[in-house]
Design an enzyme around this catalytic site. Structure first.
Site, PDB file in Angstrom:
ATOM      1  N   HIS A   1       0.946  -1.190   0.134  1.00  0.00           N
ATOM      2  CA  HIS A   1      -0.034   0.052   0.130  1.00  0.00           C
ATOM      3  C   HIS A   1       0.710   1.258   0.086  1.00  0.00           C
ATOM      4  O   HIS A   1       0.677   2.166  -0.856  1.00  0.00           O
ATOM      5  CB  HIS A   1      -0.705  -0.001   1.307  1.00  0.00           C
ATOM      6  CG  HIS A   1      -2.285  -0.676   1.230  1.00  0.00           C
ATOM      7  ND1 HIS A   1      -2.135  -2.221   0.925  1.00  0.00           N
ATOM      8  CD2 HIS A   1      -3.439  -0.596   1.098  1.00  0.00           C
ATOM      9  CE1 HIS A   1      -3.399  -2.845   1.017  1.00  0.00           C
ATOM     10  NE2 HIS A   1      -4.281  -1.625   0.935  1.00  0.00           N
TER      11      HIS A   1
ATOM     12  N   HIS B   1       0.934  -3.675   9.475  1.00  0.00           N
ATOM     13  CA  HIS B   1       2.367  -3.490   8.786  1.00  0.00           C
ATOM     14  C   HIS B   1       3.058  -3.209  10.158  1.00  0.00           C
ATOM     15  O   HIS B   1       2.750  -2.153  11.041  1.00  0.00           O
ATOM     16  CB  HIS B   1       2.466  -2.398   7.818  1.00  0.00           C
ATOM     17  CG  HIS B   1       2.171  -3.142   6.256  1.00  0.00           C
ATOM     18  ND1 HIS B   1       3.212  -4.154   5.991  1.00  0.00           N
ATOM     19  CD2 HIS B   1       1.291  -2.920   5.473  1.00  0.00           C
ATOM     20  CE1 HIS B   1       2.763  -4.664   4.653  1.00  0.00           C
ATOM     21  NE2 HIS B   1       1.774  -3.748   4.442  1.00  0.00           N
TER      22      HIS B   1
END
Length: 234
Positions: free
Chosen positions: A149, A198
């Site tokens: 992302h 993450h």
């Protein structure tokens, strides 16, 4: 005898070229420096500390802040998702093409494709597991490093800002475009850590990788501009 008027121009060109190489080197160095730290385990303590800072003490399943903030972070993280960025890239490429800016269209498409491929290859190469320290607030199905992302959002938004600015004449509009691109990129990266999908180092590496491709797109655009100017002078 050298024309004195050409000396300042030559100096500007040399300075700009130096800044280009320094910028590119910094982005590439940033990624591999983070990758090296991650591989050696040097980021583990900081990653865990930063991730836990975004969770309520004693309730790791609950991010800090009100419920609407968590839902907003899901909306923000979608801006860096494959579906949205693919659609945004296709629309931008078509708009550039319809307005006769085929160069910008090809550069954007190339940068995004390169970012996607490199992100997937590097994820497989480093094979870093997703954070298991906290529950995930978003569905994930690939490896953790680097953040896809963050990589793609940095590539798409920064490259798009550069290409739009290249055809925009007003300085205030150029500044606004770049500010929005940077803020959106930062917001997407932050949302990935906030949702626990993450590690912060994944996001930092993703930003560096995405910035590298965006910077490469700018270099290609500048090279094509100078080539056209040289041809016009002949």
């Amino acid at each position: 005898m050298t024309d004195p008027a050409k000396k300042p121009l030559a100096r500007r060109i040399e300075t700009r070229a130096l800044l280009i190489w320094l910028g590119g080197a910094a982005a590439i160095w940033g990624f591999f420096n983070v990758a090296s730290e991650v591989t050696e385990g040097d980021t583990a303590a900081m990653d865990q500390r930063l991730l836990l800072m975004l969770r309520r003490p004693g309730t790791l399943s609950d991010p800090i802040g009100p419920r609407w903030l968590e839902e907003s972070m899901r909306d923000v993280t979608a801006l860096g998702g494959f579906t949205f960025l693919t659609l945004a890239t296709i629309v931008a490429v078509l708009l550039f093409s319809f307005h006769g800016k085929r160069r910008q269209a090809w550069i954007l498409a190339g940068a995004v494709l390169a970012a996607q491929v490199s992100s997937e290859v590097l994820k497989t190469f480093y094979d870093r597991p997703r954070p298991s320290l906290v529950p995930h607030g978003s569905y994930v199905y690939t490896q953790s490093f680097p953040s896809g992302h963050s990589t793609l959002s940095a590539t798409v938004f920064l490259t798009l800002a550069t290409l739009i600015a290249s055809v925009e004449v007003r300085a205030s509009t150029k500044i606004l475009i770049y500010v929005l691109a940077v803020l959106t990129t930062i917001a997407v990266g932050f949302s990935r850590v906030y949702l626990g999908v993450h590690w912060p180092s994944d996001v930092l590496a993703g930003w560096s990788l995405g910035a590298t491709w965006a910077f490469g797109a700018w270099v290609v655009l500048e090279w094509m501009r100078r080539r056209d100017v040289s041809r016009e002078r002949v």
